[in-house]
Design an enzyme around this catalytic site. Structure first.
Site, PDB file in Angstrom:
ATOM      1  CD  GLU A  55       0.418  29.210  30.757  1.00  0.00           C
ATOM      2  OE1 GLU A  55       1.558  29.669  30.855  1.00  0.00           O
ATOM      3  OE2 GLU A  55      -0.090  28.912  29.670  1.00  0.00           O
ATOM      4  CG  ASP A 227       4.750  29.030  25.328  1.00  0.00           C
ATOM      5  OD1 ASP A 227       5.721  28.530  25.931  1.00  0.00           O
ATOM      6  OD2 ASP A 227       3.761  28.371  24.995  1.00  0.00           O
TER       7      ASP A 227
HETATM    8  N1  LIG Z   1       2.766  30.833  21.505  1.00  0.00           N
HETATM    9  C1  LIG Z   1       1.677  30.128  21.644  1.00  0.00           C
HETATM   10  O1  LIG Z   1       0.569  30.656  21.568  1.00  0.00           O
HETATM   11  C2  LIG Z   1       1.777  28.643  21.841  1.00  0.00           C
HETATM   12  C3  LIG Z   1       0.632  27.847  21.772  1.00  0.00           C
HETATM   13  C4  LIG Z   1       0.783  26.469  21.874  1.00  0.00           C
HETATM   14  C5  LIG Z   1       2.048  25.913  22.104  1.00  0.00           C
HETATM   15  N2  LIG Z   1       3.123  26.733  22.214  1.00  0.00           N
HETATM   16  C6  LIG Z   1       4.452  26.209  22.456  1.00  0.00           C
HETATM   17  O2  LIG Z   1       4.913  25.572  21.289  1.00  0.00           O
HETATM   18  C7  LIG Z   1       5.904  24.611  21.648  1.00  0.00           C
HETATM   19  C8  LIG Z   1       5.641  23.341  20.892  1.00  0.00           C
HETATM   20  O3  LIG Z   1       4.437  22.765  21.347  1.00  0.00           O
HETATM   21  P1  LIG Z   1       4.019  21.314  20.836  1.00  0.00           P
HETATM   22  O4  LIG Z   1       2.619  21.091  21.305  1.00  0.00           O
HETATM   23  O5  LIG Z   1       4.328  21.185  19.405  1.00  0.00           O
HETATM   24  O6  LIG Z   1       5.029  20.425  21.695  1.00  0.00           O
HETATM   25  P2  LIG Z   1       5.585  18.977  21.324  1.00  0.00           P
HETATM   26  O7  LIG Z   1       6.183  18.455  22.569  1.00  0.00           O
HETATM   27  O8  LIG Z   1       4.541  18.172  20.640  1.00  0.00           O
HETATM   28  O9  LIG Z   1       6.727  19.284  20.234  1.00  0.00           O
HETATM   29  C9  LIG Z   1       7.918  19.939  20.554  1.00  0.00           C
HETATM   30  C10 LIG Z   1       9.009  19.359  19.661  1.00  0.00           C
HETATM   31  O10 LIG Z   1      10.213  20.119  19.850  1.00  0.00           O
HETATM   32  C11 LIG Z   1      11.276  19.199  19.695  1.00  0.00           C
HETATM   33  N3  LIG Z   1      12.506  19.783  20.225  1.00  0.00           N
HETATM   34  C12 LIG Z   1      12.858  19.973  21.513  1.00  0.00           C
HETATM   35  N4  LIG Z   1      14.085  20.540  21.589  1.00  0.00           N
HETATM   36  C13 LIG Z   1      14.498  20.724  20.310  1.00  0.00           C
HETATM   37  C14 LIG Z   1      15.663  21.265  19.728  1.00  0.00           C
HETATM   38  N5  LIG Z   1      16.664  21.731  20.480  1.00  0.00           N
HETATM   39  N6  LIG Z   1      15.779  21.304  18.384  1.00  0.00           N
HETATM   40  C15 LIG Z   1      14.766  20.817  17.602  1.00  0.00           C
HETATM   41  N7  LIG Z   1      13.632  20.274  18.105  1.00  0.00           N
HETATM   42  C16 LIG Z   1      13.496  20.227  19.440  1.00  0.00           C
HETATM   43  C17 LIG Z   1      10.800  17.955  20.422  1.00  0.00           C
HETATM   44  O11 LIG Z   1      11.527  16.803  20.074  1.00  0.00           O
HETATM   45  C18 LIG Z   1       9.338  17.910  19.984  1.00  0.00           C
HETATM   46  O12 LIG Z   1       9.165  17.094  18.847  1.00  0.00           O
HETATM   47  C19 LIG Z   1       5.812  24.466  23.154  1.00  0.00           C
HETATM   48  O13 LIG Z   1       6.916  25.115  23.736  1.00  0.00           O
HETATM   49  C20 LIG Z   1       4.530  25.143  23.533  1.00  0.00           C
HETATM   50  O14 LIG Z   1       4.580  25.720  24.799  1.00  0.00           O
HETATM   51  C21 LIG Z   1       3.010  28.082  22.077  1.00  0.00           C
END
Ligand SMILES: NC(=O)c1ccc[n+]([C@@H]2O[C@H](COP(=O)([O-])OP(=O)(O)OC[C@H]3O[C@@H](n4cnc5c(N)ncnc54)[C@H](O)[C@@H]3O)[C@@H](O)[C@H]2O)c1
Length: 342
Positions: A55, A227
Site C-alpha cells: 500500500e 484493515d
Molecule cells: N488499523 C490500522 O491502522 C492498523 C495499523 C497497523 C496494523 N494493523 C493491523 O493490526 C493487526 C495486527 O498487526 P501486528 O503488527 O500486531 O501483527 P502480528 O502478526 O505481529 O500480530 C498479530 C497477532 O494476532 C494473533 N492472532 C491471529 N489470529 C488470532 C486469533 N484468532 N485469536 C487471537 N489471536 C490471534 C497472532 O498469533 C499474532 O500474535 C494486523 O491485522 C494489521 O494489519 C492495523
C-alpha cells in the site's frame, strides 16, 4: 535530506521519552484532524500479492508538507522472523517539492495507530473505563495499551493470543507497568468485565474473532486488525448494535469492518468520521450504555502527523543523518553538469 533509520528513531524516542512521544502524537493527531478540510487525501491504493498487500499512502497539506508512506501487510511474515507490517515514509516541503526526511515507519505506524485508537477512545469510551481486553498480542498490542493509558486510567489488561509465545512476550514487555495483567484462555475471557476491547489480529478472511453474544452495554471496541479488503475480525451482527466511527468513509467502506455491508447500508451505519468528533460537529459517547466502535483502518493523515512530529523532534535533538540524496543547490537547469561527463 534527513535520513532516520530504526536506530536513530529508537534513540529519538529514548531522548524524548516514549510516553511523551505518544502524548504529543495524540495531540498532533487532534490538531491535524481538526483541519481535515485543508488536506488533499485519497483512499490508499493497495496491490494484492500472493501472501499480502502493498500500500502507498499519500497526503498533501495546503500549508507545509506532503507525506507518503509505503506499508505492507504480510500475516505469514512472523513464521520467517519478520514483521507482519513494515513501513517507510517521506516528508516533503511543498514550497519546492524537495524531500526533507526519509524515515523508518514501522514503529511510527504502531505508534500512530495506537495514538489514533486513544484519540477516538477518549471520545467514545466511558470516562471511568478501567479494564481493557485485548485480542492479538503481536507487534501492535503493547503500543495500543500504552496509548490508551494516556486517555484512561487503565488498571487491568485481559489478553489472549492463539500463540502462547506472543502472550509471554506481551507479559514481559508490560511487566514493568503498574497494570494487572490477566492471561486468558480464549478470546471470550478477555471480554469479561472489559470496558474497552481492542482486537488486533492478523489474518486474511472474514473471521468472528469477537462475537456478538460477548458484547455488553457500555463497551467501546477498537477494531484495529480489519484493515484491508477481505480481512475483518468482528461478527457482522455486532456492527448494527454500535455507534460507529471511522477515519475516512471512502477508505473504510473498502477496508474496514463495514466492508461486509453494501455501501448504502454502510453509510447508514456510520455515526461519524473522526474529524467530526474532533471538531465537535458530532457527539461522542452519549450515555454509559451505548456500545461504540472505532472501525480503524489507518489513513495517511495519521502518518502525516507522525512524520511532522518526528521531523520536529529530529531537529530539536539533532537526530538523523543529513545526506544529499537529491541534487543540491546551484545546478538549476544544468543537471547534466552533475555527471562530470567529458
Ligand atoms: N488499523 C490500522 O491502522 C492498523 C495499523 C497497523 C496494523 N494493523 C493491523 O493490526 C493487526 C495486527 O498487526 P501486528 O503488527 O500486531 O501483527 P502480528 O502478526 O505481529 O500480530 C498479530 C497477532 O494476532 C494473533 N492472532 C491471529 N489470529 C488470532 C486469533 N484468532 N485469536 C487471537 N489471536 C490471534 C497472532 O498469533 C499474532 O500474535 C494486523 O491485522 C494489521 O494489519 C492495523
Amino acid at each position: 535530506m534527513k535520513i532516520l533509520t530504526i536506530e536513530s528513531l529508537v534513540k529519538l524516542l529514548q531522548l524524548h521519552g516514549f510516553e511523551n512521544f505518544i502524548k504529543d502524537l495524540i495531540c498532533c493527531l487532534g490538531q491535524d484532524f481538526s483541519r481535515w478540510q485543508s488536506f488533499t487525501i485519497i483512499p490508499r491504493p493497495g496491490m494484492k500479492v500472493p501472501d499480502g498487500v502493498m500500500e502507498l499512502m499519500p497526503i498533501c497539506d495546503n500549508r507545509r508538507f506532503y507525506t507518503f508512506k509505503y506499508v505492507n501487510l504480510h500475516p505469514k511474515n512472523p513464521l520467517i522472523g519478520k514483521q507482519t507490517v513494515v513501513a517507510t515514509g517521506q516528508l516533503v516541503d511543498i514550497t519546492s517539492g524537495y524531500p526533507l526526511m526519509f524515515s523508518e515507519m514501522t514503529i511510527l505506524t504502531a505508534a500512530r495507530t495506537a495514538a489514533t485508537s486513544a484519540l477516538v477512545s477518549d471520545y467514545l469510551a466511558r470516562k471511568n473505563a478501567k479494564i481493557l481486553g485485548i485480542i492479538g498480542t503481536g507487534s501492535q498490542s503493547e503500543f495500543q495499551v500504552k496509548a490508551l493509558q494516556v486517555v484512561r486510567e487503565i488498571e487491568e489488561v485481559r489478553y489472549f493470543d492463539i500463540d502462547n509465545r506472543a502472550m509471554d512476550k506481551f507479559e514481559k514487555n508490560l511487566s514493568f507497568s503498574n497494570l494487572k495483567l490477566v492471561r486468558c484462555r480464549n478470546a471470550q475471557e478477555t471480554t469479561y468485565g472489559a470496558d474497552i476491547i481492542t482486537v488486533c489480529t492478523a489474518n486474511y478472511g472474514h473471521y468472528k474473532i469477537l462475537k456478538k453474544d460477548w458484547i455488553k452495554p457500555g463497551v467501546h471496541i477498537n477494531a484495529v486488525g480489519g484493515d484491508s479488503r477481505g480481512k475483518t475480525e468482528l461478527e457482522k451482527s455486532i456492527l448494527p448494535m454500535c455507534k460507529i466511527v471511522v477515519e475516512y468513509f471512502i477508505q473504510a467502506k473498502d477496508e474496514g469492518e463495514i466492508q461486509v455491508f453494501a455501501e448504502s447500508k454502510a453509510r447508514k451505519l456510520i455515526h461519524a468520521e473522526l474529524y467530526e468528533l474532533v471538531k465537535g460537529v458530532k457527539e461522542g459517547r452519549r450515555d454509559d450504555s451505548e456500545i461504540t466502535l472505532f472501525d480503524s483502518v489507518g489513513i495517511a493523515l495519521e502518518d502525516y502527523s507522525a512524520l511532522r512530529l518526528t521531523y520536529e523532534l529530529c531537529q530539536k535533538y539533532d537526530i538523523g543523518e543529513d545526506l544529499s540524496i537529491t541534487p543540491g543547490h546551484g545546478f538549476a537547469k544544468n543537471l547534466f553538469a552533475l555527471l562530470k561527463y567529458g
